[in-house]
Design a protein around this motif. Structure first.
Motif, PDB file in Angstrom:
ATOM      1  N   TYR A 105       5.904  11.438  -0.731  1.00  0.00           N
ATOM      2  CA  TYR A 105       4.880  11.013   0.556  1.00  0.00           C
ATOM      3  C   TYR A 105       4.356   9.695   0.564  1.00  0.00           C
ATOM      4  CZ  TYR A 105       0.383  11.268   3.008  1.00  0.00           C
ATOM      5  OH  TYR A 105      -0.645  11.048   3.929  1.00  0.00           O
ATOM      6  N   LEU A 106       4.360   9.359   1.790  1.00  0.00           N
ATOM      7  CA  LEU A 106       4.040   7.731   2.027  1.00  0.00           C
ATOM      8  C   LEU A 106       2.532   7.701   2.346  1.00  0.00           C
ATOM      9  CD1 LEU A 106       4.548   4.730   2.121  1.00  0.00           C
ATOM     10  CD2 LEU A 106       5.694   5.086   4.306  1.00  0.00           C
ATOM     11  N   SER A 107       1.848   7.165   1.476  1.00  0.00           N
ATOM     12  CA  SER A 107       0.174   7.156   1.681  1.00  0.00           C
ATOM     13  C   SER A 107      -0.065   5.961   2.456  1.00  0.00           C
ATOM     14  CB  SER A 107      -0.269   7.203   0.493  1.00  0.00           C
ATOM     15  OG  SER A 107      -1.754   6.985   0.565  1.00  0.00           O
ATOM     16  N   ILE A 108      -0.367   6.081   3.618  1.00  0.00           N
ATOM     17  CA  ILE A 108      -0.902   4.981   4.566  1.00  0.00           C
ATOM     18  C   ILE A 108      -2.321   5.301   5.216  1.00  0.00           C
ATOM     19  CG2 ILE A 108      -0.601   3.853   6.776  1.00  0.00           C
ATOM     20  CD1 ILE A 108       2.319   4.054   6.437  1.00  0.00           C
ATOM     21  N   LEU A 109      -2.726   6.247   5.589  1.00  0.00           N
ATOM     22  CA  LEU A 109      -3.982   6.680   5.883  1.00  0.00           C
ATOM     23  C   LEU A 109      -4.853   6.254   4.773  1.00  0.00           C
ATOM     24  CD1 LEU A 109      -4.241  10.035   7.942  1.00  0.00           C
ATOM     25  CD2 LEU A 109      -4.180   7.642   8.858  1.00  0.00           C
ATOM     26  N   PRO A 110      -6.161   5.785   4.847  1.00  0.00           N
ATOM     27  CA  PRO A 110      -6.911   5.562   3.808  1.00  0.00           C
ATOM     28  C   PRO A 110      -7.245   6.930   2.762  1.00  0.00           C
ATOM     29  CG  PRO A 110      -7.963   4.708   5.562  1.00  0.00           C
ATOM     30  CD  PRO A 110      -6.735   5.481   6.051  1.00  0.00           C
ATOM     31  N   THR A 111      -7.065   6.637   1.741  1.00  0.00           N
ATOM     32  CA  THR A 111      -7.331   7.990   0.695  1.00  0.00           C
ATOM     33  C   THR A 111      -8.704   8.547   0.820  1.00  0.00           C
ATOM     34  OG1 THR A 111      -5.563   7.069  -0.550  1.00  0.00           O
ATOM     35  CG2 THR A 111      -6.619   8.949  -1.415  1.00  0.00           C
ATOM     36  N   ASN A 112      -9.594   7.777   1.154  1.00  0.00           N
ATOM     37  CA  ASN A 112     -11.232   8.477   1.273  1.00  0.00           C
ATOM     38  C   ASN A 112     -11.063   9.470   2.558  1.00  0.00           C
ATOM     39  OD1 ASN A 112     -10.979   5.874   3.054  1.00  0.00           O
ATOM     40  ND2 ASN A 112     -12.641   6.972   3.744  1.00  0.00           N
ATOM     41  N   HIS A 113     -10.026   9.206   3.418  1.00  0.00           N
ATOM     42  CA  HIS A 113      -9.831  10.112   4.714  1.00  0.00           C
ATOM     43  C   HIS A 113      -9.528  11.438   3.934  1.00  0.00           C
ATOM     44  CE1 HIS A 113      -8.767  11.958   8.411  1.00  0.00           C
ATOM     45  NE2 HIS A 113      -9.301  10.819   8.989  1.00  0.00           N
ATOM     46  N   GLY A 127       3.914  19.108  -7.895  1.00  0.00           N
ATOM     47  CA  GLY A 127       4.961  18.102  -8.547  1.00  0.00           C
ATOM     48  C   GLY A 127       5.442  17.177  -7.867  1.00  0.00           C
ATOM     49  N   ALA A 128       4.948  16.943  -6.822  1.00  0.00           N
ATOM     50  CA  ALA A 128       5.827  15.832  -5.820  1.00  0.00           C
ATOM     51  C   ALA A 128       5.300  14.461  -6.322  1.00  0.00           C
ATOM     52  CB  ALA A 128       5.396  16.317  -4.442  1.00  0.00           C
ATOM     53  N   CYS A 129       5.721  13.358  -5.392  1.00  0.00           N
ATOM     54  CA  CYS A 129       5.481  12.087  -5.689  1.00  0.00           C
ATOM     55  C   CYS A 129       4.640  11.268  -4.563  1.00  0.00           C
ATOM     56  CB  CYS A 129       6.675  11.464  -6.112  1.00  0.00           C
ATOM     57  SG  CYS A 129       6.613   9.763  -6.179  1.00  0.00           S
ATOM     58  N   VAL A 130       3.810  10.546  -4.903  1.00  0.00           N
ATOM     59  CA  VAL A 130       3.068   9.644  -3.790  1.00  0.00           C
ATOM     60  C   VAL A 130       3.443   8.313  -3.765  1.00  0.00           C
ATOM     61  CG1 VAL A 130       0.746   9.000  -3.053  1.00  0.00           C
ATOM     62  CG2 VAL A 130       0.925  11.351  -3.990  1.00  0.00           C
ATOM     63  N   VAL A 131       3.831   7.701  -2.843  1.00  0.00           N
ATOM     64  CA  VAL A 131       4.235   6.054  -2.673  1.00  0.00           C
ATOM     65  C   VAL A 131       3.016   5.425  -1.943  1.00  0.00           C
ATOM     66  CG1 VAL A 131       5.889   4.654  -1.778  1.00  0.00           C
ATOM     67  CG2 VAL A 131       6.537   6.956  -2.672  1.00  0.00           C
ATOM     68  N   HIS A 132       2.605   4.456  -2.722  1.00  0.00           N
ATOM     69  CA  HIS A 132       1.582   3.473  -2.215  1.00  0.00           C
ATOM     70  C   HIS A 132       2.234   2.147  -1.718  1.00  0.00           C
ATOM     71  CE1 HIS A 132      -1.487   6.228  -4.396  1.00  0.00           C
ATOM     72  NE2 HIS A 132      -1.951   6.347  -3.052  1.00  0.00           N
ATOM     73  N   LEU A 133       1.598   1.690  -0.714  1.00  0.00           N
ATOM     74  CA  LEU A 133       1.980   0.355  -0.489  1.00  0.00           C
ATOM     75  C   LEU A 133       0.829  -0.549  -0.577  1.00  0.00           C
ATOM     76  CD1 LEU A 133       4.173   0.920   2.596  1.00  0.00           C
ATOM     77  CD2 LEU A 133       4.724   0.737   0.256  1.00  0.00           C
ATOM     78  N   ARG A 134       0.891  -1.852  -1.095  1.00  0.00           N
ATOM     79  CA  ARG A 134      -0.402  -2.529  -1.169  1.00  0.00           C
ATOM     80  C   ARG A 134      -0.616  -3.520   0.094  1.00  0.00           C
ATOM     81  NH1 ARG A 134      -2.883  -2.750  -6.178  1.00  0.00           N
ATOM     82  NH2 ARG A 134      -4.521  -3.375  -4.814  1.00  0.00           N
TER      83      ARG A 134
END
Lengths: 575, 80
Positions: free
Chosen positions: A222-230, A245-252
């Motif tokens: 899962y590509l995390s783009i929306l702010p995680t506080n949302h 057991g899935a994976c989260v991808v963060h971009l800086r």
């Protein structure tokens, strides 16, 4: 996936996920083209537990509150798990708010600990707002440069080291389903912040409902783009994938070119976007299709029409990926769906992606109801609605007009327990167990919900920001006029539309006062000091005194009723 | 190293070219959201162009909350 019916708290479920999926990768983090981090559940756990221990050593007790103000990154999720493990209540705040707004909410939330990033802390610590939040007893700062002035904060990374903390494992503090898990601010940085008190049950139930339609499993990215506080990213970019057991991808960085690159580099399965970004993606694709030579374009359009015909009743991912190979390859070839949320999405954008074989999980929700109320179940895909109620959601239309449109009410185990410290607001919002959404809509014969406007005085921007007029008024304080009031234009003059919402300022000039150029410039300058999405669009002049209560508060509803009698197009003057 | 004034002028030139405006249409104090009628996403595209031009990296946090060319030029200057 874990059987969430067996768990009583977020912390307990995540704790089990750590051992159940120990060797799966749970997090990847990239800065531009550089991968910075790749963690398994075991490694994630081994960072979160020392942090929980350090917090407990510092006196953090079960049901204490801790806030996170961070961009999307691994340390956000590690900190959140540490807070839940220690039985704490999470207060996720928007990193895009101004420092003064952040301090206001920190004070309102009663948080004891703040976890934040160094660039954010630099601004926060220099803000005069700091004095207002005496409740913050400890600040943990990530990624501070070696010789940085921490202004009283401690290094987050140092908490993970053994020095200075006890060697004992942290105590896992169990919570009940009805206990508060987090306080999520749906709006309000002005006079009355609305902190939604969400229970552990709210999250557990929502997770079960959502993953029944859009499942996660080990290997899903899962590509995390929306702010995680949302609420959306917290659910589908943290709790949902982690309990499966899935994976989260963060971009800086969220520059479009690096986001595009991430799809192919990490073979993304799901991504959540706000409508503005989705529309932009559509524009980019349309421009590329238009550049194809005539013959190729004709053939491409033919393939799209074949795909459209073959996926009419349900998505057929394998088929779409073969037919429109290059489009899907551009998204990494593994994309199953784009989740869109935070604001209303136009049907033609949804249809555009579906015709390319990329389903868009379009839905409707609000923080108060725990992320999503309705979601498109893709059986079949419908671009013209916001989908059907999720399992466990009761939705009814109250006081419908002749065409069936009325206010949407929701009852579910996912509805918040109330607004923090605001029993009156809570009593207005939740009546006999039903949450009044303030949105207008109706059901069609197939049970799909159609939204058609708002009953409440607010707007939602395409970027998914909820803007309440009351919060804007501070920017115009002491404006040299007799009185003023900010409204959502559609609240006064209802329009059956969820797009193009605007804020207006209603001004009553002093007797004999003219609307001078100086006054206009004053308004423009104040407006420009607001963040761009919070700005007012137009002015309405009113030549009568505003109705007020005995305590001199403006009676907004009465004023709105008065203005409603005027011709919208004639009285609104663009700024 | 260029002066802040030179950097500011270069930023204005880049924005003028990027958004196809006539020369001199932009000034340092202009709010780019308002003046150009652009959204946050279009601003990000401009930033990428600016980065390539100056050969620097501007992390997202450095430009968070920046809405006028002058402040943007200051952030760039500090990284040259």
């Amino acid at each position: 996936m874990l059987d969430l019916a067996k768990y009583s708290s977020i912390g307990a479920a995540l704790k089990d996920a750590m051992s159940r999926f120990a060797d799966e990768v749970c997090l990847m983090e990239a800065d531009r083209e550089r991968e910075k981090e790749r963690l398994t559940y075991r490694e994630f756990n081994s960072r979160a537990l020392p942090l929980a221990r350090a917090m407990q050593d510092a006196g953090f007790a079960g049901s204490d509150r801790a806030s996170i103000i961070m961009t999307n990154q691994s340390k956000w999720l590690i900190s959140a798990f540490a807070i839940f493990y220690a039985g704490g209540i999470l207060v996720p705040l928007d990193y895009k708010l101004t420092p003064v707004e952040q301090w206001q909410l920190l004070q309102h939330s009663g948080a004891r600990i703040l976890v934040t990033e160094y660039p954010i802390w630099r601004q926060l610590s220099a803000s005069p707002g700091r004095a207002t939040a005496a409740n913050i007893q400890a600040v943990l700062v990530t990624e501070a440069p070696p010789n940085a002035d921490l202004a009283g904060a401690k290094r987050w990374e140092a908490q993970l080291q053994k020095e200075g903390r006890s060697n004992a494992a942290p105590a896992f503090v169990p919570r009940e389903r009805k206990d508060i898990a987090s306080i999520v601010y749906s709006s309000g940085t002005g006079g009355r912040p609305k902190g939604c008190a969400m229970t552990h049950e709210n999250y557990l139930e929502q997770c079960v409902a959502l993953t029944s339609l859009y499942p996660f499993w080990p290997g899903v990215r899962y590509l995390s783009i929306l702010p995680t506080n949302h609420a959306i990213d917290f659910m589908v970019g943290f709790f949902g994938p982690f309990t499966c057991g899935a994976c989260v991808v963060h971009l800086r960085t969220l520059r479009p070119e690096f986001v595009r690159d991430a799809f192919t580099r990490y073979k993304i399965t799901y991504v959540s976007l706000v409508p503005l970004v989705l529309k932009n993606l559509q524009k980019g694709l349309e421009a590329r299709f238009a550049e194809l030579p005539r013959g190729k374009r004709k053939f491409f359009n033919f393939l799209v029409s074949v795909n459209k015909a073959l996926t009419k009743s349900q998505p057929r991912l394998w088929l779409s990926r073969r037919l429109l190979k290059q489009v899907h390859a551009g998204f990494g070839g593994e994309l199953r769906a784009i989740i869109v949320g935070g604001a209303f999405t136009e049907p033609q954008t949804l249809q555009f992606f579906y015709d390319l074989g990329i389903p868009v999980a379009n839905g409707y929700g609000l923080t108060e109801a725990g992320t999503a109320i309705t979601v498109n179940d893709l059986k079949p895909f419908r671009a013209d609605t916001v989908g059907k109620p999720l399992p466990g959601m009761e939705v009814k239309i109250v006081d419908p007009s002749e065409d069936g449109v009325g206010e949407v009410y929701v009852r579910s185990k996912t509805v918040m327990s109330g607004y923090l410290n605001e029993p009156e607001l809570t009593a207005e919002a939740i009546v006999d167990g039903w949450l009044r959404t303030g949105d207008l809509g109706k059901f069609d014969a197939q049970g799909h919900l159609h939204l058609s406007g708002r009953k409440k005085n607010m707007i939602v921007t395409e970027e998914g920001k909820n803007i309440y007029p009351e919060d804007i008024e501070a920017a115009f304080e002491s404006l040299p006029v007799k009185e003023f009031c900010v409204f959502a234009a559609n609240f006064i003059w209802p329009r059956r539309s969820m797009v193009g919402e605007q804020l207006i300022i209603v001004i009553r000039l002093e007797n004999g006062q003219a609307f001078s150029e100086q006054l206009k410039q004053d308004i423009i300058q104040r407006n420009n000091r607001l963040l761009n999405y919070k700005r007012i669009h137009s002015i309405v002049f009113h030549d009568e005194d505003f109705p007020r209560t005995a305590s001199l508060k403006i009676k907004r509803n009465e004023l709105a009723e008065r203005l409603a009698k005027l011709d919208r197009d004639r009285v609104i003057l663009p700024l | 190293m260029p002066t802040l004034e030179q950097t500011t002028q270069e930023v204005l030139n880049l924005a003028t070219t990027h958004f196809k405006l006539s020369p001199g249409a932009l000034s340092p104090e202009d709010d780019f959201f308002k003046k150009l009628g652009i959204d946050s996403l279009q601003t990000l595209e401009l930033l990428s162009r600016i980065e390539n031009h100056f050969g620097i990296e501007l992390p997202d946090y450095e430009v968070q909350g920046v809405s006028d060319f002058k402040t943007l030029a200051e952030r760039i200057q500090s990284r040259l």
